[in-house]
Design an enzyme around this catalytic site. Structure first.
Site, PDB file in Angstrom:
ATOM      1  N   MET A   1       4.053  -0.396 -34.265  1.00 35.54           N
ATOM      2  CA  MET A   1       3.408  -0.217 -33.573  1.00 35.54           C
ATOM      3  C   MET A   1       1.881  -1.450 -32.776  1.00 35.54           C
ATOM      4  O   MET A   1       1.123  -0.545 -34.166  1.00 35.54           O
ATOM      5  CB  MET A   1       3.501   0.814 -32.277  1.00 35.54           C
ATOM      6  CG  MET A   1       2.496   0.999 -30.763  1.00 35.54           C
ATOM      7  SD  MET A   1       3.651   0.409 -30.403  1.00 35.54           S
ATOM      8  CE  MET A   1       2.492  -0.901 -29.057  1.00 35.54           C
ATOM      9  N   GLU A   2       1.870  -2.372 -32.156  1.00 33.13           N
ATOM     10  CA  GLU A   2       1.042  -3.204 -31.980  1.00 33.13           C
ATOM     11  C   GLU A   2      -0.908  -2.622 -31.822  1.00 33.13           C
ATOM     12  O   GLU A   2      -1.498  -3.816 -31.344  1.00 33.13           O
ATOM     13  CB  GLU A   2       1.609  -5.017 -31.120  1.00 33.13           C
ATOM     14  CG  GLU A   2       1.245  -4.457 -30.299  1.00 33.13           C
ATOM     15  CD  GLU A   2       2.821  -4.410 -29.534  1.00 33.13           C
ATOM     16  OE1 GLU A   2       4.028  -3.325 -30.353  1.00 33.13           O
ATOM     17  OE2 GLU A   2       3.153  -4.601 -28.229  1.00 33.13           O
ATOM     18  N   ASN A   3      -0.700  -1.288 -31.611  1.00 32.19           N
ATOM     19  CA  ASN A   3      -2.161  -0.693 -31.039  1.00 32.19           C
ATOM     20  C   ASN A   3      -3.730  -2.037 -31.221  1.00 32.19           C
ATOM     21  O   ASN A   3      -3.385  -2.207 -32.806  1.00 32.19           O
ATOM     22  CB  ASN A   3      -2.652   0.122 -31.326  1.00 32.19           C
ATOM     23  CG  ASN A   3      -0.970   0.948 -31.535  1.00 32.19           C
ATOM     24  OD1 ASN A   3      -0.884   1.525 -30.368  1.00 32.19           O
ATOM     25  ND2 ASN A   3      -0.566   1.757 -32.665  1.00 32.19           N
TER      26      ASN A   3
ATOM     27  N   GLU B   1       4.097  -7.129 -35.615  1.00 31.59           N
ATOM     28  CA  GLU B   1       2.885  -6.943 -35.106  1.00 31.59           C
ATOM     29  C   GLU B   1       1.347  -7.589 -35.023  1.00 31.59           C
ATOM     30  O   GLU B   1       1.386  -7.510 -33.658  1.00 31.59           O
ATOM     31  CB  GLU B   1       1.976  -5.426 -35.636  1.00 31.59           C
ATOM     32  CG  GLU B   1       3.665  -3.727 -35.974  1.00 31.59           C
ATOM     33  CD  GLU B   1       4.675  -4.247 -35.073  1.00 31.59           C
ATOM     34  OE1 GLU B   1       4.405  -3.603 -33.667  1.00 31.59           O
ATOM     35  OE2 GLU B   1       6.023  -4.539 -34.808  1.00 31.59           O
TER      36      GLU B   1
ATOM     37  N   HIS C   1       1.730  -9.789 -31.911  1.00 28.13           N
ATOM     38  CA  HIS C   1       1.523  -9.448 -31.122  1.00 28.13           C
ATOM     39  C   HIS C   1       0.282  -9.468 -30.064  1.00 28.13           C
ATOM     40  O   HIS C   1      -0.526  -9.193 -28.905  1.00 28.13           O
ATOM     41  CB  HIS C   1       2.250  -7.331 -31.262  1.00 28.13           C
ATOM     42  CG  HIS C   1       3.716  -7.976 -30.759  1.00 28.13           C
ATOM     43  ND1 HIS C   1       3.953  -7.614 -29.245  1.00 28.13           N
ATOM     44  CD2 HIS C   1       4.102  -6.866 -31.150  1.00 28.13           C
ATOM     45  CE1 HIS C   1       5.301  -7.584 -29.452  1.00 28.13           C
ATOM     46  NE2 HIS C   1       5.486  -6.388 -30.225  1.00 28.13           N
TER      47      HIS C   1
ATOM     48  N   GLU D   1       8.083  -9.206 -26.698  1.00 26.79           N
ATOM     49  CA  GLU D   1       8.892  -8.938 -27.708  1.00 26.79           C
ATOM     50  C   GLU D   1      10.142 -10.121 -28.457  1.00 26.79           C
ATOM     51  O   GLU D   1       9.911 -10.623 -29.679  1.00 26.79           O
ATOM     52  CB  GLU D   1      10.013  -7.157 -27.322  1.00 26.79           C
ATOM     53  CG  GLU D   1       8.695  -6.157 -27.027  1.00 26.79           C
ATOM     54  CD  GLU D   1       8.368  -5.808 -28.739  1.00 26.79           C
ATOM     55  OE1 GLU D   1       8.557  -6.051 -28.910  1.00 26.79           O
ATOM     56  OE2 GLU D   1       7.544  -5.122 -28.373  1.00 26.79           O
TER      57      GLU D   1
HETATM   58  N1  ARG Z   1       6.192  -2.872 -29.530  1.00 24.09           N
HETATM   59  C1  ARG Z   1       6.881  -2.058 -31.052  1.00 24.09           C
HETATM   60  C2  ARG Z   1       7.251  -3.692 -31.433  1.00 24.09           C
HETATM   61  O1  ARG Z   1       8.595  -3.898 -30.814  1.00 24.09           O
HETATM   62  C3  ARG Z   1       7.823  -0.685 -30.206  1.00 24.09           C
HETATM   63  C4  ARG Z   1       7.277   0.231 -29.634  1.00 24.09           C
HETATM   64  C5  ARG Z   1       8.509   1.066 -29.674  1.00 24.09           C
HETATM   65  N2  ARG Z   1       8.249   1.935 -28.438  1.00 24.09           N
HETATM   66  C6  ARG Z   1       8.742   3.250 -28.438  1.00 24.09           C
HETATM   67  N3  ARG Z   1       8.952   4.336 -28.267  1.00 24.09           N
HETATM   68  N4  ARG Z   1       9.978   2.465 -27.541  1.00 24.09           N
HETATM   69  O2  ARG Z   1       6.781  -3.536 -32.234  1.00 24.09           O
HETATM   70 ZN    ZN Z   2       7.741  -6.096 -30.876  1.00 23.74          ZN
END
Ligand code: ARG
Ligand code: ZN
Length: 877
Positions: free
Chosen positions: A269-271, A304, A307, A326
């Site tokens: 996850m790209e937080n 990530e 992103h 995405e």
């Molecule tokens: N944004 C994340 C990624 O593709 C994926 C997170 C998806 N999380 C979820 N619970 N659906 O890098």
């Molecule tokens: Zn992604």
């Protein structure tokens, strides 16, 4: 858990938020039993909304303690109201500060969404809608604000306290507690929020950006894994450099942190400034990770990181636009891997995966456009379609505009939209405007589901020296629409002379670069100055995500396998040749005709196998025939037992016929010395292990010994696992010994044990389902850990079609039972695991009925999560 039926949310109902948030301060008091969250947000009403005074905040599984507006406590039902979806402030002024205190229970959070614990450490997953499990807030990506986060926790248990942005202050408190304050200088939506607190160690490195700023890079893990982060760190630096070189994009904070956790629903996850990763996509050492793991880690670290611009600086207006970030970011990570390794191998692997899983999804009851028009549960739309088909659609722009034109489009996209939450139309417009191109028809790729089929026929006129390609496109009906409009399909073609060389192309006497633009349902292209009848090479480099149909003869495919200048199509010719063989063998089997493979076919694979001028990785790809799942998907209605039988027949026939070649190549590549992960070394290992896998199909005493030896001698996981994978399909003492050895050696390492579980679940030996059931009880197995579930149950359902589709339905019943167990604890994972059942209509009637029966059993279950409900009800509709 849900009450009543979940409802459907529609893109057409989108309305902008009435209130924006100027700043958000979060305070977390992390406790042993519960956590108290105090959120203070300053709201500002959009001036165009004069009369509207309702502020709607999302919230789920929260215990509300208090609400204050500008320092005054609000009264329930008078000032605010609690609803099943959250909290409504009834009399919100045009601007005001809301302080909301909630209590949450991260230690009891088994859904792994919101704030939860993994290995005793706190972490978060907020995308898509996990933030509403932390506090009441407008949990939607078009509400962006400046976050400040205060974290308070016991120092001994949680010495490390992290959130997004920069650490601005920290200190000690009474009773062994300490605190830290993080400030993120970039406005962001709530889904990019992250918090980590735990007993963690980190490795540190630095990166100097093109403009000379020094960025601190850190990877945090539990102490015992700290030595396995070097590859991830180097990958991060490569990604940072690549994004500057290819797209002119630099990192924008002083620190970039990655935290590896063992319990994670997805990959990573790209937080903002604080990525959280499934540890599977961080840790690597030659003894514990395969070549594929190394590549996956580099690609997801890249994904990530990329992103940060495509997702964070420019985000999505709403979740229907998910592919905006995405699809684009997958495309970027594909290009990253291609640039660093072998472009042809990368393309082949991506297309193989797309065809096996995305084409299947696009032909399923869950088929949806890359920008869906509706959903019940957004977590169900983190799909191969949104990600991988989305990336193919982004690739269409680059194919049509060229790399330079694509870059101009990206530059304009950032110039226009930095700091905004936008739509896929905005992306299309930036690409079109930057290139003064008319790309309107590309919009249909976003709105229509289903894999387009392009049927091509060729006619050659020897007198006129012309060659006509007639193209007919059609898109199958899918749930969102029965009647489709033609899409803009770039069809890259070549015409091969008898010598195997490419002809220079002239379309109606104009020089042509080989990219035909299909825009209509039916269209003809006439090539002139064609001196001899050519063999067409169609859809080169897989220029669009379509099924290409052309009446190739066996001889033509063998010719393309040898001569096509397009490496992708050379590979694809072999796949088509294999598919033809499977198709006719299945017919023979049905009619009781003895099975046989043509001499020409066998020779064609021999030529590829022994072609020393061809990259070993490409030889390995060519020898990796379409999987049972691919065959089932292309030759419907599928009979998995027959498919297994004919595929095994082909593998065994090739193994016997080419035994000597397989052995020569295997022994020549056997020992490679020091383990290296460059493309050339990986390619050699790949080819060697493909040879070993073929040899495994010989009924010969020598094979188990050979595998046992490779297993024992291997200095890397790729070779060890490849040997074990062959053994796992053979009932022999070497199998038992190697599995036991592997277990004893790696029982302390959960990620390596996942491989052990996965291998056994994909075995073709007769008692595999019982084995899998026994492994559920293994002390190292844990149904609450998504990696374990995917390794054991996922591998069985997705990588072992023969046993999963056992004629008695035992595989289906097993899966349904596991789905129901997961449904109550982790709906997201449950909804992933149910998917292998949904294409029941593609199977012969006996199995179709059994699969449907299990879906009905799940549907009848009380307390079904929205996640599982959506998939099951759509599959049965
Ligand atoms: N944004 C994340 C990624 O593709 C994926 C997170 C998806 N999380 C979820 N619970 N659906 O890098
Ligand atoms: Zn992604």
């Amino acid at each position: 858990m849900r009450e009543g039926q979940p409802h459907t949310i529609y893109l057409k109902d989108y309305t902008p938020p009435v209130y924006q948030v100027e700043t958000l301060n979060l305070k977390f008091e992390l406790g042993d039993e519960f956590t108290v969250v105090t959120s203070t947000a300053h709201y500002q009403r959009d001036p165009s909304h004069l009369g509207n005074t309702l502020l709607e905040l999302d919230g789920e599984d929260l215990e509300l303690i208090s609400v204050q507006l500008d320092g005054r406590y609000l009264q329930v039902n008078q000032d605010y109201r609690l609803t099943p979806e959250g909290l409504q402030i009834l009399t919100m002024p045009a601007q005001g500060s809301l302080e909301i205190v909630t209590r949450i229970y991260p230690q009891k959070n088994t859904a792994l969404e919101g704030l939860y614990q993994s290995s005793g450490n706190f972490c978060t997953q907020c995308e898509a809608q996990g933030f509403r499990k932390i506090t009441y807030y407008q949990d939607r990506p078009d509400v962006m604000t400046l976050f400040t986060t205060d974290i308070i926790a016991e120092r001994a248990k949680y010495p490390v306290l992290l959130s997004n942005g920069n650490l601005v202050a920290a200190g000690e408190l009474e009773e062994g507690k300490h605190w830290a304050r993080w400030l993120d200088p970039y406005r962001k939506p709530a889904y990019l929020f992250a918090l980590v607190a735990g007993h963690l160690k980190h490795v540190e490195d630095f990166y100097t950006t093109g403009s000379g700023r020094k960025v601190t890079l850190r990877i945090y893990t539990e102490p015992h894994n700290i030595s396995k982060c070097e590859h991830a760190m180097q990958s991060l630096k490569r990604a940072m450099r690549w994004d500057e070189q290819r797209f002119g994009l630099e990192y924008d904070l002083d620190i970039y942190m990655i935290v590896a956790v063992d319990d994670f629903n997805m990959g990573a996850m790209e937080n903002k400034g604080l990525n959280i990763f499934n540890s599977k996509l961080v840790f690597a050492s030659p003894e514990t990770a395969t070549d594929q793991d190394y590549i996956n880690i580099e690609s997801v670290i890249g994904h990530e990181y990329f992103h940060n611009w495509t997702g964070n600086r420019i985000t999505c207006r709403d979740w229907f636009q998910l592919s905006l970030k995405e699809g684009l970011t997958v495309f970027r990570d594909q290009e990253f891997t291609a640039d660093l390794h072998s472009p042809a191998v990368k393309r082949i692997e991506d297309v193989r995966m797309l065809r096996t899983f995305q084409f299947t999804e696009d032909a399923s009851p869950m088929a949806h456009p890359i920008r869906p028009a509706s959903y019940m549960e957004i977590n169900n739309f983190y799909t191969m379609t949104v990600y991988e088909k989305g990336a193919e659609v982004v690739r269409l722009y680059q194919t049509l505009l060229g790399r330079a034109g694509f870059r101009q489009g990206m530059d304009l996209y950032f110039a226009r939209h930095d700091g905004q939450a936008v739509t896929t139309e905005d992306f299309l417009a930036a690409m079109a405007d930057a290139n003064q191109a008319d790309l309107k028809q590309l919009q249909r790729w976003y709105d229509q589901a289903g894999t387009p089929e392009v049927k091509v026929t060729m006619t050659y006129d020897a007198t006129a020296q012309t060659c006509r390609l007639h193209c007919v496109q059609s898109i199958p009906a899918t749930p969102e629409s029965q009647h489709k409009q033609p899409q803009l399909i770039p069809l890259q073609v070549g015409l091969l002379r008898e010598t195997g060389a490419d002809l220079a192309l002239y379309l109606e006497d104009q020089p042509c670069d080989g990219i035909l633009q299909l825009t209509q349902a039916e269209q003809s292209f006439r090539f002139t100055q064609v001196p001899e009848q050519p063999v067409p090479s169609l859809l080169r480099n897989f220029s669009a995500p379509v099924r290409l149909v052309y009446p190739y003869t066996e001889a033509e495919l063998i010719f393309l396998m040898k001569h096509d200048s397009d490496a992708f199509n050379r590979w694809d010719a072999g796949q088509r040749l294999a598919m033809r063989a499977f198709e006719s063998l299945l017919l023979d089997l049905k009619q009781g005709i003895p099975l046989g493979l043509s001499h020409e076919c066998v020779c064609a694979w021999q030529v590829v196998l022994t072609d020393e001028n061809l990259d070993p990785a490409l030889r390995a790809e060519a020898l990796s025939l379409p999987s049972e799942t691919d065959i089932a998907e292309q030759l419907r209605p599928a009979d998995p037992a027959a498919i297994h039988q004919v595929r095994e027949f082909v593998l065994t026939t090739l193994a016997k016929a080419l035994r000597l070649d397989f052995e020569i190549i295997f022994y020549r590549l056997q020992h490679q010395g020091v383990y290296q992960i460059d493309a050339a070394s990986m390619g050699k290992r790949r080819l060697k292990n493909v040879c070993l896998a073929y040899l495994g199909h010989l009924d010969d005493q020598a094979v188990p010994a050979l595998c046992a030896e490779q297993y024992a001698q291997a200095n890397n996981m790729t070779d060890a696992l490849a040997a074990l994978a062959v053994l796992v399909d053979i009932d022999c003492p070497e199998r038992v010994a190697a599995l036991q050895h592997f277990h004893d050696r790696w029982q302390h390492d959960p990620l390596v044990m996942d491989k052990w579980f996965a291998l056994q679940a994909s075995s073709s030996l007769p008692n595999t389902l019982q084995q899998v059931q026994q492994l559920l009880e293994h002390p190292l197995f844990d149904m609450r850990n998504p990696n374990k579930v995917r390794a054991l149950i996922g591998s069985f359902a997705l990588r072992n079609p023969w046993h999963f589709h056992a004629a008695d339905g035992s595989g289906y019943a097993f899966l349904a039972e596991r789905v129901l167990w997961l449904n109550e604890r982790n709906p997201q994972v449950a909804a992933r695991m149910v998917r292998p059942l949904i294409n029941w209509r593609h199977y012969e009637s006996g199995r179709a009925q059994l699969m449907r029966g299990q879906l009905e059993r799940i549907q009848a279950h009380q307390g079904l999560s929205a996640d599982v409900y959506e998939i099951v009800s759509k599959s049965l509709a």
